[in-house]
Motif scaffolding. Structure first.
Motif, short mmCIF file in Angstrom:
data_model
loop_
_atom_site.label_atom_id
_atom_site.label_comp_id
_atom_site.label_asym_id
_atom_site.label_seq_id
_atom_site.Cartn_x
_atom_site.Cartn_y
_atom_site.Cartn_z
N ASP A 36 37.25 35.36 38.36
CA ASP A 36 38.10 35.12 39.53
C ASP A 36 37.22 34.78 40.73
O ASP A 36 36.28 35.51 41.06
CB ASP A 36 38.93 36.38 39.83
N LEU A 37 37.51 33.67 41.37
CA LEU A 37 36.77 33.26 42.56
C LEU A 37 37.40 33.95 43.77
O LEU A 37 38.54 33.67 44.12
CB LEU A 37 36.81 31.74 42.73
N ILE A 38 36.65 34.84 44.41
CA ILE A 38 37.22 35.60 45.52
C ILE A 38 36.70 35.14 46.87
O ILE A 38 37.29 35.46 47.90
CB ILE A 38 36.94 37.10 45.35
N ASN A 39 35.61 34.38 46.89
CA ASN A 39 35.08 33.92 48.17
C ASN A 39 34.00 32.87 47.92
O ASN A 39 33.50 32.72 46.80
CB ASN A 39 34.50 35.09 48.97
N ILE A 40 33.64 32.15 48.97
CA ILE A 40 32.48 31.26 48.94
C ILE A 40 31.68 31.51 50.22
O ILE A 40 32.26 31.73 51.28
CB ILE A 40 32.86 29.77 48.81
#
Length: 407
Positions: free
Chosen positions: A107-111
């Motif tokens: 899961d991509l939660i931030n960049i």
């Protein structure tokens, strides 16, 4: 075979200016405009996801909004133009100790955007790898955040001014700052502006000749003279009126500044030439009276920004969207990323554009390539677009009619 060996004896490429010098140069108004205007034009309308189910688009857009992708892309692109390179790290919900592994379906939660404090590891020498000739891993030590041995799939590189592969390697896998191209010409323009400032201030010198001025000896008369001069100056500034005595004289001494405009024009043209950005955008000037030449310069600039959008941003955007899809759906659906037109069309230009698109669509329908339903859905259901989304079953390919050609 060693990829690094071919450059073993090469002269090491070193940046012309240090990072500190580039950051300081960015404070100059002209250089700041050179850096910012391309980023501003390239990100002001964001991007659109097309040829994808609307429910998927809605979910992806919500996730992109949560990680502030437009703001992060703007910051990363700006930093890359200043220093030559920036990096976007994909933050997932796993332990950062596992960031050395290839990015999976997490899961991509931030960049996060990083510029300074980034170093690369060994270079990929596998000829079959899509990452051949580039770093296999990165480490980031910046602002108290430490990431070590990050797999390259978790990093999106945002590139500065283009370098050939050879120069990129010699520059330690970092692209070039756009400031290095305009540093000298912008500095000369700044010096020219500072040099003419005293001349401009003295361009219109006021001379007031007073009778027996040199014979004044007592303090009271001197004070009265000062009050009189103040009153004269104030009356001219506020009411454009000058009070003179019977024997007084007033003159306006104008300095001839002919040629300065041409000299400053040469300096500003040098900045425009080095940056590839027209005077109309850098300095708000009407280039060549906005005739065919001026319009061509603007058109070339807008095309350059479109190319930079694809070169700098497109891979990063697709990497982030693909990661969202892998987590949410277990696979990557096909789609297109479209950057809206940078230049606003006038009503007449918009009408002409629609007429040309509609005319070309009519020919495709007559040839049996697309259906009228597909054209109607693509042109009118959402926003007017010449990108046609094919509808399953809209054409019976086994019973294709004879193409109808206009006489």
């Amino acid at each position: 075979f060693s990829f690094k060996a071919s450059y073993e004896n090469a002269t090491i490429y070193t940046p012309k200016y240090s990072d500190i010098a580039l950051r300081n140069a960015y404070k100059d108004p002209t250089i700041k405009t050179v850096v910012d205007c391309v980023v501003k034009d390239g990100t002001k309308k964001g991007f659109e996801i097309e040829n994808l189910d609307s429910d998927i688009v809605e979910l992806v857009q919500e996730k992109l909004k949560n990680i502030n992708i437009n703001e992060k892309l703007h910051d990363a692109w700006t930093d890359s133009r200043i220093l030559g390179q920036s990096y976007i790290l994909l933050i997932t919900n796993e332990d950062i100790a596992n960031y050395s592994e290839e990015l999976g379906g997490e899961d991509l939660i931030n960049i996060l955007v990083f510029t300074e404090g980034v170093t690369h590891g060994p270079i990929e020498e596998d000829l079959k790898s899509s990452n051949f000739g580039m770093p296999k891993s990165y480490s980031i030590i910046d602002s108290g955040v430490n990431f070590f041995n990050i797999h390259y799939t978790r990093i999106c590189r945002i590139d500065g001014a283009y370098l050939t592969k050879r120069d990129l390697i010699l520059n330690n896998y970092r692209y070039e700052s756009v400031i290095s191209k305009v540093y000298r010409s912008a500095s000369q323009l700044g010096l020219g502006r500072r040099a003419i400032a005293p001349l401009i201030n003295a361009f219109n010198t006021k001379i007031l000749k007073l009778q027996d001025l040199m014979d004044i000896q007592d303090i009271e008369t001197e004070e009265n003279l000062k009050k009189r001069l103040i009153l004269t100056q104030r009356s001219q500034e506020e009411h454009n009126i000058i009070f003179l005595g019977e024997d007084d004289e007033y003159e306006n001494n104008t300095i001839n500044l002919s040629g300065i405009d041409n000299a400053m024009g040469i300096l500003s043209n040098a900045v425009a030439g080095d940056s590839g950005i027209p005077n109309a955008i850098l300095f708000g000037e009407n280039v060549a009276g906005m005739n065919a030449t001026g319009n061509l310069e603007l058109e070339m600039y807008y095309k350059g920004v479109k190319q930079d959008q694809s070169r700098v941003l497109l891979k990063c955007i697709t990497t982030i969207i693909n990661q969202i899809m892998k987590y949410e759906y277990g696979k990557i659906h096909g789609y297109d990323i479209v950057f809206p037109p940078i230049k606003e069309l006038s009503d007449i230009e918009e009408a002409d554009y629609r007429l040309k698109v509609t005319s070309s669509m009519e020919k495709y329908i007559d040839l049996g390539v697309i259906s009228s339903e597909e054209v109607r859905a693509s042109l009118f259901e959402n926003k007017f677009s010449q990108n046609i989304k094919l509808i399953e079953g809209s054409l019976d390919l086994e019973e294709m009619p004879e193409p109808k050609l206009k006489e």
